[in-house]
Design a protein around this motif. Structure first.
Motif, short mmCIF file in Angstrom:
data_model
loop_
_atom_site.label_atom_id
_atom_site.label_comp_id
_atom_site.label_asym_id
_atom_site.label_seq_id
_atom_site.Cartn_x
_atom_site.Cartn_y
_atom_site.Cartn_z
N ILE A 132 2.08 6.38 -7.32
CA ILE A 132 1.41 7.26 -7.70
C ILE A 132 1.63 8.85 -7.23
O ILE A 132 0.70 9.86 -7.75
N GLU A 152 -5.34 7.75 3.50
CA GLU A 152 -4.24 8.00 2.67
C GLU A 152 -3.28 8.92 3.33
O GLU A 152 -2.13 8.84 3.28
N GLU A 211 -5.51 4.07 -7.87
CA GLU A 211 -5.10 4.25 -6.55
C GLU A 211 -5.18 2.95 -5.88
O GLU A 211 -5.98 1.83 -6.19
N HIS A 220 2.44 1.82 -3.42
CA HIS A 220 1.57 1.99 -4.42
C HIS A 220 1.24 3.50 -4.39
O HIS A 220 1.18 4.31 -5.30
N LEU A 221 1.19 3.87 -2.96
CA LEU A 221 1.13 5.47 -2.96
C LEU A 221 2.38 6.26 -3.29
O LEU A 221 2.43 7.10 -4.08
N THR A 227 0.67 -1.16 -0.07
CA THR A 227 -0.12 0.20 0.23
C THR A 227 0.84 1.23 0.05
O THR A 227 0.54 2.17 -0.81
N THR A 254 -9.49 0.60 -1.09
CA THR A 254 -9.59 1.23 0.02
C THR A 254 -9.50 0.33 1.20
O THR A 254 -9.12 1.04 2.32
N LEU A 261 -5.75 0.63 2.32
CA LEU A 261 -5.44 1.83 2.86
C LEU A 261 -5.86 1.76 4.35
O LEU A 261 -5.27 2.16 5.08
#
Length: 217
Positions: free
Chosen positions: A149, A185, A157, A145-146, A142, A160, A163
């Motif tokens: 992007i 996030e 994204e 991934h942030l 996670t 959910t 996150l």
């Protein structure tokens, strides 16, 4: 373990959908381009494969949360970090990076789905159950991934639920919850030092602000 699969699949899908030029853009990891981050994900996938076939006989010493250590912020002097940058540049064509991540990453995903969650495995001189090990990696996938992007507004994204679970784990590591005003996030970005809190967020964090950032290793 299902969340491991979903978060990992979402990250690999996001990488697969990137146009070539995005690999030269900065990532959310200081000093790394997107191509460097993708190369790191390949090594992460290799680590998952290695760990899942490294059984342990002793009792677990860590769980999904205590797997992570809070460490000093990276300085850029780590030999492995430098190696990743050189390896990423050696690929030259982003399609090769995509192919290698899809190849090794898919294998890691299949291995995780086939693994017995109660089996104990060894990694980093620690022992965990497979279930805890894979759960720990939900936070890894996670956050990265942030990172992927961070400067790519059109990229997909993280899920959910990934996150939300990652926030829960970070709050357990911190020993206290983040303000409810922070989205999942934002809690992850601010909590791990990927974004500087605004003045309002700093005030809402209160005493927790003194513990941040939580750099995980």
């Amino acid at each position: 373990m299902d969340l491991f699969s979903r978060s990992w699949a979402a990250l690999r899908t996001a990488v697969a959908g990137l146009p070539d030029q995005d690999f030269e853009r900065p990532s959310g990891c200081t000093g790394w381009l997107v191509r460097d981050l993708v190369c790191h994900l390949i090594i992460d996938a290799q680590d998952v494969l290695i760990t899942l076939v490294t059984p342990a006989e002793t009792e677990p010493t860590r769980n999904a949360v205590t797997y992570w250590d809070v460490v000093e912020a990276p300085t850029g002097d780590d030999p492995l970090d430098a190696l990743i940058v050189r390896l990423a540049a050696a690929y030259e064509d982003p399609r090769l990076l995509k192919f290698h991540l899809d190849d090794v990453g898919s294998a890691a995903g299949r291995a995780a789905e086939l693994a017995n969650p109660g089996v104990r495995v060894s990694t980093r001189d620690q022992v965990l159950t497979v279930g805890d090990y894979l759960s720990a990696y939900v936070l890894e996938w996670t956050l990265h991934h942030l990172d992927l992007i961070a400067h790519l507004p059109d990229a997909a994204e993280p899920p959910t639920e990934s996150l939300a679970r990652s926030r829960e784990m970070l709050e357990e590591i911190a020993g206290t919850p983040f303000p409810e005003s922070l989205s999942d996030e934002d809690a992850l970005l601010v909590g791990t030092g990927r974004r500087v809190p605004t003045d309002v967020e700093q005030a809402e964090l209160g005493e927790l602000a003194a513990k941040l950032p939580l750099v995980l290793g």
